[in-house]
Design a protein around this motif. Structure first.
Motif, PDB file in Angstrom:
ATOM      1  N   ASN A  83     -60.077  27.618 -26.872  1.00 10.90           N
ATOM      2  CA  ASN A  83     -59.691  28.950 -26.395  1.00 10.90           C
ATOM      3  C   ASN A  83     -60.586  29.296 -25.214  1.00 10.90           C
ATOM      4  O   ASN A  83     -61.790  29.480 -25.382  1.00 10.90           O
ATOM      5  N   ARG A 247     -63.730  36.348 -45.704  1.00  8.33           N
ATOM      6  CA  ARG A 247     -63.430  36.942 -44.414  1.00  8.33           C
ATOM      7  C   ARG A 247     -63.812  38.421 -44.437  1.00  8.33           C
ATOM      8  O   ARG A 247     -63.393  39.170 -45.341  1.00  8.33           O
ATOM      9  N   SER A 249     -63.667  42.249 -43.085  1.00  8.31           N
ATOM     10  CA  SER A 249     -62.644  43.069 -42.448  1.00  8.31           C
ATOM     11  C   SER A 249     -63.215  43.810 -41.246  1.00  8.31           C
ATOM     12  O   SER A 249     -64.442  43.895 -41.065  1.00  8.31           O
ATOM     13  N   ALA A 250     -62.343  44.361 -40.439  1.00  6.32           N
ATOM     14  CA  ALA A 250     -62.752  45.023 -39.195  1.00  6.32           C
ATOM     15  C   ALA A 250     -63.625  46.250 -39.443  1.00  6.32           C
ATOM     16  O   ALA A 250     -64.387  46.655 -38.563  1.00  6.32           O
ATOM     17  N   ARG A 254     -69.935  43.035 -38.923  1.00  7.09           N
ATOM     18  CA  ARG A 254     -69.715  41.601 -38.753  1.00  7.09           C
ATOM     19  C   ARG A 254     -70.087  41.200 -37.338  1.00  7.09           C
ATOM     20  O   ARG A 254     -70.127  42.015 -36.422  1.00  7.09           O
ATOM     21  N   ASN A 256     -69.424  39.117 -33.955  1.00  7.50           N
ATOM     22  CA  ASN A 256     -68.394  38.471 -33.158  1.00  7.50           C
ATOM     23  C   ASN A 256     -68.935  37.175 -32.560  1.00  7.50           C
ATOM     24  O   ASN A 256     -70.057  37.121 -32.066  1.00  7.50           O
ATOM     25  N   GLY A 259     -64.080  35.925 -28.404  1.00  4.42           N
ATOM     26  CA  GLY A 259     -62.651  36.113 -28.617  1.00  4.42           C
ATOM     27  C   GLY A 259     -62.409  36.928 -29.876  1.00  4.42           C
ATOM     28  O   GLY A 259     -63.015  37.979 -30.089  1.00  4.42           O
ATOM     29  N   ASP A 260     -61.551  36.421 -30.747  1.00  4.43           N
ATOM     30  CA  ASP A 260     -61.279  37.094 -32.024  1.00  4.43           C
ATOM     31  C   ASP A 260     -61.810  36.255 -33.188  1.00  4.43           C
ATOM     32  O   ASP A 260     -61.179  36.164 -34.248  1.00  4.43           O
ATOM     33  N   GLU A 261     -62.973  35.647 -32.992  1.00  5.11           N
ATOM     34  CA  GLU A 261     -63.614  34.889 -34.067  1.00  5.11           C
ATOM     35  C   GLU A 261     -64.856  35.640 -34.529  1.00  5.11           C
ATOM     36  O   GLU A 261     -65.614  36.184 -33.721  1.00  5.11           O
ATOM     37  N   TRP A 262     -65.081  35.630 -35.850  1.00  2.00           N
ATOM     38  CA  TRP A 262     -66.151  36.420 -36.459  1.00  2.00           C
ATOM     39  C   TRP A 262     -66.869  35.587 -37.508  1.00  2.00           C
ATOM     40  O   TRP A 262     -66.275  34.701 -38.133  1.00  2.00           O
TER      41      TRP A 262
END
Length: 335
Positions: A83, A247, A249-250, A254, A256, A259-262
């Protein structure tokens, strides 16, 4: 040998306060994060430092009289991520950190080798844990075809700036053990790419950090002092490759990773944990570790990385620093 702290655990406070914490520990170095997975909290004006002598000198002035000096830069990330929002950004951070190191009078940049996707068009990385089948070797061939030109370029850039790039042998990267290091050097012909020897990731893979230091010799450029405790009852049931992560949650705190990986929550009944020095391996081990590093380079930079969730930020550093300084004395490396 210079003993210090990787500054990520002290990102909760301004740089002058972080330097005071490190000095109070009896340590003399700070490894500065300059991008990658984490923002460069303690170097917020990188672009200005790269272009302005005044900005550079003002920044270096923050260290004067503190008893603590810069002990390498760190931009751990995944520069080979398929990515581009992640891979290209982390690769840019490596290039920028190399230039920044030269500006700050440093010659070490720590990062990771990175991990590509498993095939052309992939969108997420693919870590081959055990290449027992031919398709897995096909994936590795594809990944090395991406890694080799990138690290050939970085090696040249590092050489042009008088910098050595030290790769942390971190699982979920293409280069995570001794054989991979030699393969990378052979395929690239690199003379400015080597290893940051973080003992913690070797421990849980059942590798011997001291043996690895001696096997790699001058390819070891820098080191991290971080311990691991194997939780034997859980390891007996799940093994060290357990994937019982949760996982987040938003609406939960958490980290980062680009991108959108946490980062996920660590397993509750973990097979192993990162712990402060001494909670996994005693002073005798760390004395042997420092001795081996000293044999490679008497000026080796060794920085504590604190990720022990059972201890507070400063508390964990205090525990680790006590063990590290005792190990230095036991190895006869003081004075």
């Amino acid at each position: 040998m210079k003993l210090g702290v990787y500054n990520a655990i002290l990102h909760d406070r301004p740089l002058p306060e972080a330097l005071a914490v490190i000095a109070d520990l009896g340590l003399t170095g700070i490894e500065l994060n300059t991008g990658g997975f984490l923002p460069p909290v303690h170097v917020p004006n990188i672009d200005a430092i790269l272009t302005s002598d005044t900005a550079r000198d003002d920044y270096l002035g923050l260290f004067e009289g503190t008893g603590v000096s810069i002990a390498g830069l760190n931009c751990n990330g995944n520069p080979l991520h398929p990515n581009p929002l992640i891979g290209d950004a982390h690769a840019k951070d490596i290039r920028r950190s190399i230039a920044l190191a030269q500006r700050l009078g440093q010659d070490r940049v720590v990062t990771m080798s990175g991990l590509p996707g498993g095939e052309p068009g992939a969108t997420v990385p693919n870590w081959i844990v055990n290449a027992w089948n031919s398709a897995a070797l096909d994936v590795l061939d594809h990944q090395w075809s991406i890694a080799v030109p990138f690290w050939t370029e970085i090696d040249q850039l590092a050489g042009d700036h008088g910098v050595k790039v030290a790769l942390e042998l971190h699982p979920q990267n293409l280069v995570f053990n001794t054989a991979d290091v030699h393969k990378l050097i052979e395929l690239t012909g690199a003379t400015n790419v080597g290893v940051e020897l973080d003992a913690s990731h070797l421990f849980w893979q059942q590798m011997d950090p001291v043996a690895v230091v001696r096997a790699l010799g001058p390819l070891v450029y820098q080191a991290a002092a971080k311990d691991v405790r194997i939780n034997t009852e859980n390891a007996a049931l799940y093994g060290v490759l357990d994937n019982s992560f949760r996982r987040l949650s938003a609406d939960e705190p958490r980290t980062n990773l680009g991108g959108d990986e946490w980062a996920n929550e660590w397993p509750k009944n973990s097979a192993w944990d990162f712990v402060a020095l001494g909670k996994g391996h005693d002073v005798d081990f760390w004395a042997d570790f420092l001795s081996a590093l000293h044999e490679v380079d008497p000026g080796m930079l060794v920085n504590i990385e604190h990720e022990d969730t059972e201890l507070g930020r400063v508390e964990g550093l205090q525990v680790a620093a006590t063990v590290l300084l005792e190990a230095e004395a036991k190895a006869g490396l003081t004075g």
